[in-house]
Design a protein around this motif. Structure first.
Motif, short mmCIF file in Angstrom:
data_model
loop_
_atom_site.label_atom_id
_atom_site.label_comp_id
_atom_site.label_asym_id
_atom_site.label_seq_id
_atom_site.Cartn_x
_atom_site.Cartn_y
_atom_site.Cartn_z
N GLU A 351 0.82 -0.97 0.10
CA GLU A 351 -0.38 -0.02 -0.05
C GLU A 351 0.61 1.04 -0.14
O GLU A 351 0.69 2.69 -0.89
CB GLU A 351 -0.80 0.25 1.31
CG GLU A 351 -1.96 1.10 1.49
CD GLU A 351 -3.38 1.10 0.44
OE1 GLU A 351 -3.81 1.94 -0.43
OE2 GLU A 351 -2.75 -0.24 -0.39
N ARG A 352 1.95 1.49 0.56
CA ARG A 352 2.69 2.41 0.51
C ARG A 352 3.54 2.70 -0.47
O ARG A 352 3.60 3.63 -0.56
CB ARG A 352 3.61 1.51 1.80
CG ARG A 352 3.63 2.12 3.89
CD ARG A 352 4.71 2.42 4.16
NE ARG A 352 6.00 1.62 4.52
CZ ARG A 352 5.28 0.13 4.72
NH1 ARG A 352 3.75 -0.11 5.26
NH2 ARG A 352 6.01 -1.03 4.72
N GLU A 353 4.05 0.87 -1.59
CA GLU A 353 4.09 1.69 -2.71
C GLU A 353 3.07 2.37 -3.78
O GLU A 353 4.02 2.95 -4.38
CB GLU A 353 5.04 0.34 -2.95
CG GLU A 353 6.15 0.17 -2.16
CD GLU A 353 6.43 -1.55 -2.36
OE1 GLU A 353 6.21 -2.35 -3.69
OE2 GLU A 353 7.29 -2.24 -1.88
N ARG A 354 2.07 1.63 -3.34
CA ARG A 354 1.12 2.04 -4.07
C ARG A 354 0.96 3.78 -4.23
O ARG A 354 0.86 4.45 -5.41
CB ARG A 354 0.13 1.58 -3.85
CG ARG A 354 -0.49 0.29 -4.93
CD ARG A 354 -1.10 -0.66 -4.84
NE ARG A 354 -2.47 -0.51 -3.56
CZ ARG A 354 -1.82 -1.91 -2.89
NH1 ARG A 354 -1.88 -2.89 -3.44
NH2 ARG A 354 -2.61 -1.59 -2.35
N LEU A 355 0.77 4.12 -2.84
CA LEU A 355 0.76 5.44 -2.88
C LEU A 355 2.43 6.72 -3.21
O LEU A 355 1.60 8.08 -3.25
CB LEU A 355 1.14 5.70 -1.14
CG LEU A 355 -0.77 4.93 -0.32
CD1 LEU A 355 -0.70 4.85 0.61
CD2 LEU A 355 -2.27 5.96 -1.36
N ALA A 356 2.93 6.11 -2.87
CA ALA A 356 4.73 6.94 -3.38
C ALA A 356 4.51 7.05 -4.95
O ALA A 356 4.36 7.91 -5.92
CB ALA A 356 5.03 5.98 -3.14
N GLU A 357 3.47 5.49 -5.21
CA GLU A 357 3.53 5.61 -6.89
C GLU A 357 3.02 6.49 -7.21
O GLU A 357 3.05 7.83 -8.01
CB GLU A 357 2.98 4.90 -7.59
CG GLU A 357 4.78 3.33 -7.90
CD GLU A 357 3.73 2.14 -8.40
OE1 GLU A 357 2.76 1.97 -8.37
OE2 GLU A 357 4.79 1.34 -7.83
N ILE A 358 1.59 6.91 -7.15
CA ILE A 358 0.60 7.60 -7.29
C ILE A 358 1.05 9.52 -7.15
O ILE A 358 0.79 10.26 -7.70
CB ILE A 358 -0.99 7.67 -6.20
CG1 ILE A 358 -1.57 5.46 -6.86
CG2 ILE A 358 -1.80 8.65 -6.42
CD1 ILE A 358 -2.31 5.87 -5.69
N GLY A 359 1.69 9.24 -5.73
CA GLY A 359 2.06 10.98 -5.39
C GLY A 359 3.44 11.47 -6.54
O GLY A 359 3.31 12.64 -7.19
N GLU A 360 4.08 10.38 -6.87
CA GLU A 360 4.88 10.78 -8.09
C GLU A 360 4.26 11.10 -8.79
O GLU A 360 5.01 11.83 -10.30
CB GLU A 360 6.07 9.85 -8.01
CG GLU A 360 6.84 9.83 -9.09
CD GLU A 360 8.05 8.32 -9.27
OE1 GLU A 360 9.08 8.77 -10.30
OE2 GLU A 360 7.96 7.56 -7.92
N ALA A 361 3.71 10.00 -9.56
CA ALA A 361 2.21 10.20 -10.92
C ALA A 361 2.02 11.57 -10.42
O ALA A 361 2.41 12.48 -11.72
CB ALA A 361 1.72 9.27 -11.04
N ILE A 362 1.72 12.50 -9.72
CA ILE A 362 0.59 13.48 -9.47
C ILE A 362 1.97 14.48 -9.79
O ILE A 362 1.25 15.92 -10.51
CB ILE A 362 -0.31 13.67 -8.15
CG1 ILE A 362 -1.42 13.31 -8.38
CG2 ILE A 362 -0.65 15.31 -7.79
CD1 ILE A 362 -2.42 12.54 -7.00
N ALA A 363 2.89 14.82 -9.25
CA ALA A 363 3.87 15.09 -8.85
C ALA A 363 4.34 15.76 -9.91
O ALA A 363 5.05 17.01 -10.71
CB ALA A 363 5.11 14.89 -8.43
N GLN A 364 4.79 15.06 -11.00
CA GLN A 364 5.14 14.78 -12.79
C GLN A 364 3.80 15.91 -13.65
O GLN A 364 4.27 16.36 -14.46
CB GLN A 364 5.27 13.60 -12.89
CG GLN A 364 6.03 12.71 -12.46
CD GLN A 364 7.12 11.24 -13.19
OE1 GLN A 364 6.49 10.67 -13.55
NE2 GLN A 364 8.04 10.76 -12.91
N ALA A 365 2.96 15.33 -13.74
CA ALA A 365 1.18 15.81 -14.10
C ALA A 365 1.57 17.56 -13.53
O ALA A 365 0.30 18.01 -14.58
CB ALA A 365 0.15 15.35 -13.57
#
Length: 365
Positions: A351-365
């Motif tokens: 779950e932490r890995e998924r949240l980190a991936e989502i956070g990274e995708a939002i930052a890049q967007a």
């Protein structure tokens, strides 16, 4: 790759045939059953799992240190042979020991699968047949998992130990319907559970820890089933019939204590059988391990009503008599809790890995 290409010494015959004996029994009573046993059957259905997805097979394993157990667990440790070994030699020895241990687990699980199927066939009560059917599936999953670990992660297998094969044969050849319970679920499974637990609690490697914890969660139900069914049945037996079963237990316990020691591994390293047996007798770790092997068997034997003078004397001779007072229910509860905690930790990490991936995708967007 064929398993035969991975055996240290290939079995002489690709199939071992044990003549079947005893009757297949049908029950036409479908509405009644023991509430405790039917509850265990329901739990057996609810707790089915997929070994291909619940276990993280992407975890890498060093084949020269698959289990991460301490070197003093190896019976060559501290001997003149050990002193001559290079670090590479010691890695090869660790690989052989891990292969031998998990190979015996694999062969034992296939035996458990066959015995569970035999119980479905021969036990007279439908509630026991229903539960045994779920156990047959459990044992198939365990054999699949140990086989995959040995093929993909260790790359080496050992043939079935002669003494384990002998006990399996004695269990399956007996025509009495309760003997697969006694031989497999009390003796062989009890011994395996103790061995699983010792490695589970000492390994620092995540993949074998997962495998052992999840399999032990299933085995907690299997032992409960064996205790429940045999306790009810043995109350009905005569003293002579109970003595026959106690003799079987005594012989099986001595067989496992004295001969399941991994001597085959040392022979592959140029150690004579006599010297290998001496090393296993001198090993402090193996003395402790062999004693702990009976931590699951002795309280179970006592609980099902096999506690005559000869059996008690045998356990005194083995130095394990006091284990009859162990709390088997507590041990089984702990086995289930450890598996559930592993699941929780893995879920939280994912779950932490998924949240980190989502956070990274939002930052890049």
């Amino acid at each position: 790759m064929s398993t035969y290409e991975l055996y240290t010494t290939a079995p002489s015959d690709p199939q071992w045939q044990v003549p079947a004996s005893g009757a297949a029994r049908f029950s036409w009573e479908y509405d009644e059953g023991r509430a405790r046993l039917l509850a265990l059957y329901q739990k057996g259905k609810d707790k089915q799992w997929n070994g291909a997805t619940r276990i993280d097979w992407d975890v890498e394993v060093d084949p020269y240190d698959p289990l991460g157990t301490p070197d003093d667990a190896l019976s060559l440790y501290g001997t003149r042979h050990w002193a001559k070994m290079t670090e590479k030699d010691k890695g090869v020895l660790r690989r052989h020991y891990a292969s031998w241990q998990f190979s015996q687990f694999l062969h034992g699980e296939q035996g458990a699968m066959v015995c569970a199927a035999r119980i479905v066939e021969s036990v007279p009560d439908l509630d026991a047949k229903l539960y045994s059917a779920t156990q047959t599936m459990d044992e198939a999953r365990h054999a699949e998992i140990y086989g995959r670990f040995l093929h993909e992660k260790v790359g080496m297998l050992y043939p079935v130990n002669d003494s384990l094969q002998s006990l399996l044969g004695d269990t399956l050849r007996d025509s009495r319907w309760d003997m697969p319970y006694l031989g497999m679920q009390v003796l062989i499974e009890g011994l395996a559970l103790a061995a699983f637990g010792m490695i589970r609690d000492t390994t620092d490697k995540p993949l074998p820890k997962q495998i052992l914890a999840y399999i032990m969660q299933d085995e907690a139900r299997h032992v409960a089933f064996g205790r429940m069914a045999l306790r009810d049945y043995y109350k009905q037996l005569s003293d002579a019939e109970l003595r026959e079963r106690e003799e079987f237990v005594i012989e099986g316990c001595y067989l496992m204590r004295d001969r399941l020691r991994g001597v085959e591994v040392l022979e592959n390293f140029g150690v004579t059988k006599k010297e290998a047996e001496e090393y296993t007798e001198q090993s402090e770790f193996l003395h402790l391990f062999r004693k702990l092997l009976f931590s699951r068997i002795v309280p179970c034997v006592k609980d099902i009503g096999l506690w005559g003078p000869r059996l008690q004397k045998a356990y005194v001779d083995m130095g394990v008599f006091e284990m009859g007072n162990s709390n088997l229910d507590l041990l089984m509860t702990q086995d289930e809790e450890i598996a559930e905690q592993l699941d929780k930790e893995r879920f939280e990490a994912e779950e932490r890995e998924r949240l980190a991936e989502i956070g990274e995708a939002i930052a890049q967007a």
